[in-house]
Design an enzyme around this catalytic site. Sequence first.
Site, mmCIF file in Angstrom:
data_model
loop_
_atom_site.group_PDB
_atom_site.id
_atom_site.type_symbol
_atom_site.label_atom_id
_atom_site.label_comp_id
_atom_site.label_asym_id
_atom_site.label_seq_id
_atom_site.Cartn_x
_atom_site.Cartn_y
_atom_site.Cartn_z
ATOM 1 N N LYS A 198 0.833 -1.171 0.138
ATOM 2 C CA LYS A 198 0.106 -0.060 -0.031
ATOM 3 C C LYS A 198 0.884 1.198 0.261
ATOM 4 C CE LYS A 198 -4.039 -2.625 2.377
ATOM 5 N NZ LYS A 198 -4.272 -3.002 3.420
ATOM 6 N N GLY A 296 -12.905 -4.182 5.398
ATOM 7 C CA GLY A 296 -13.907 -4.900 5.353
ATOM 8 C C GLY A 296 -14.738 -4.975 3.928
#
Length: 401
Positions: A198, A296
């Site tokens: 990331k 999520g």
Amino acid sequence: MTRRELRIGLFGYGCVGRGLHDVLESSNGIKAEIVRICVKDKTKERRLPMSFFTFDKNDILNDCSINLVVELINDPDEAFEIVRQAMQNGKSVVTANKVMVASHLNELVDLQHKHNVALLYEASAGASIPIIRNLEEYYDNELLHSLRGILNGTTNYILTLMHSEGRDFAAALHEAQEKGFAESDPALDIEGWDAKYKLCIITAHAYGMFLDPDEVFHYGISHISRHDIRYAKEKGYKIKLVPYVGKTDDNTITCFVLPRFVSPDKYLYNVDYENNGVITEAAFAEKQFFAGKGAGGHPTGSAVLSDISANSYGYRYEYKKNIHDTIRNFTRDHHIEIYLRYHNEKDRDQFSFSEVSEFYNNHIYRYIIGTVNLKDLYDIRNKLGSMSIFIASTGRKILRV
Ligand code: HSE
């Protein structure tokens, strides 16, 4: 501005795929419809009629009526093949696959130019936090001093449970897996790989440098112990896994991922559970703080939806900072202060401390705090996993070495 209608071919129907589907169903304004979903497992029960599904990627890739591919599968190599073929067939792509994007950025940018299509990946870093588009559009790289944050929800969840509830590592990881935050191979999370991929993507949009992830030092939390948590608590700190990228001079950056002690006066201190946070420091704008859910199905699905919507208006990354090339160098010659908890003297001797500010030694707990060079840490990176140690950055600025 006209908005094109999107017919989406979706790859993957796991946690994020289903999250996207829910989010898309609740968004009335977007003219986008998932028309086909390609999955691997023929036996799994699905919550949609089987007529939506295919097991053959070509049913999507060769379907001329599908104008956007959304790639949400796990395997980065397979994902790259799908994304490459989709772009070669003239389809724009939205993906959340950080390993794939970070590992193939140069080639993916070339494919976008060559085939005049867009590849968007806001969900790949920070999930619901819109950091990539902000970096791309808002920040000038000459003025951006640094960026750091929490970019992995699983490790932050584990660290929160260990700190606040006294839970042990394995139980906390298990809970993060149950909640769908962890990668299929959780080593990617707890060893710091995920945060590093990331960080590389963020660096491309913050500074225009496409770093090879192998060149970037990372160290995760898989060796953390109750001693480290207790030390942090006694000092009033929390331990967070914090990727960092920043300028060392006008055209050079440094970049690494390390656990870090965070004091209560810092923004990241209150970023707990699966939340992520990003802090930018820039000339004139000074400090800015972004926070939100970092993992999520629904939070990640919301970032995918935002890319789908952006694509319907023709948005694409221009990689302006890469083209203008003002940041030209990457260095690991950078001093940082670390806490090293160790067991064996011979492990400690692998670290060349140039200044030591604290030292403690009893028969069960030993640590040393001092200054090391990032390039020396990188050189011993492959040995660190087998040592009985834990490393964290103290976060203190090194004024002189
Ligand atoms: N495993 C990742 C995390 C998922 O915990 O942050 C979101 O990228």
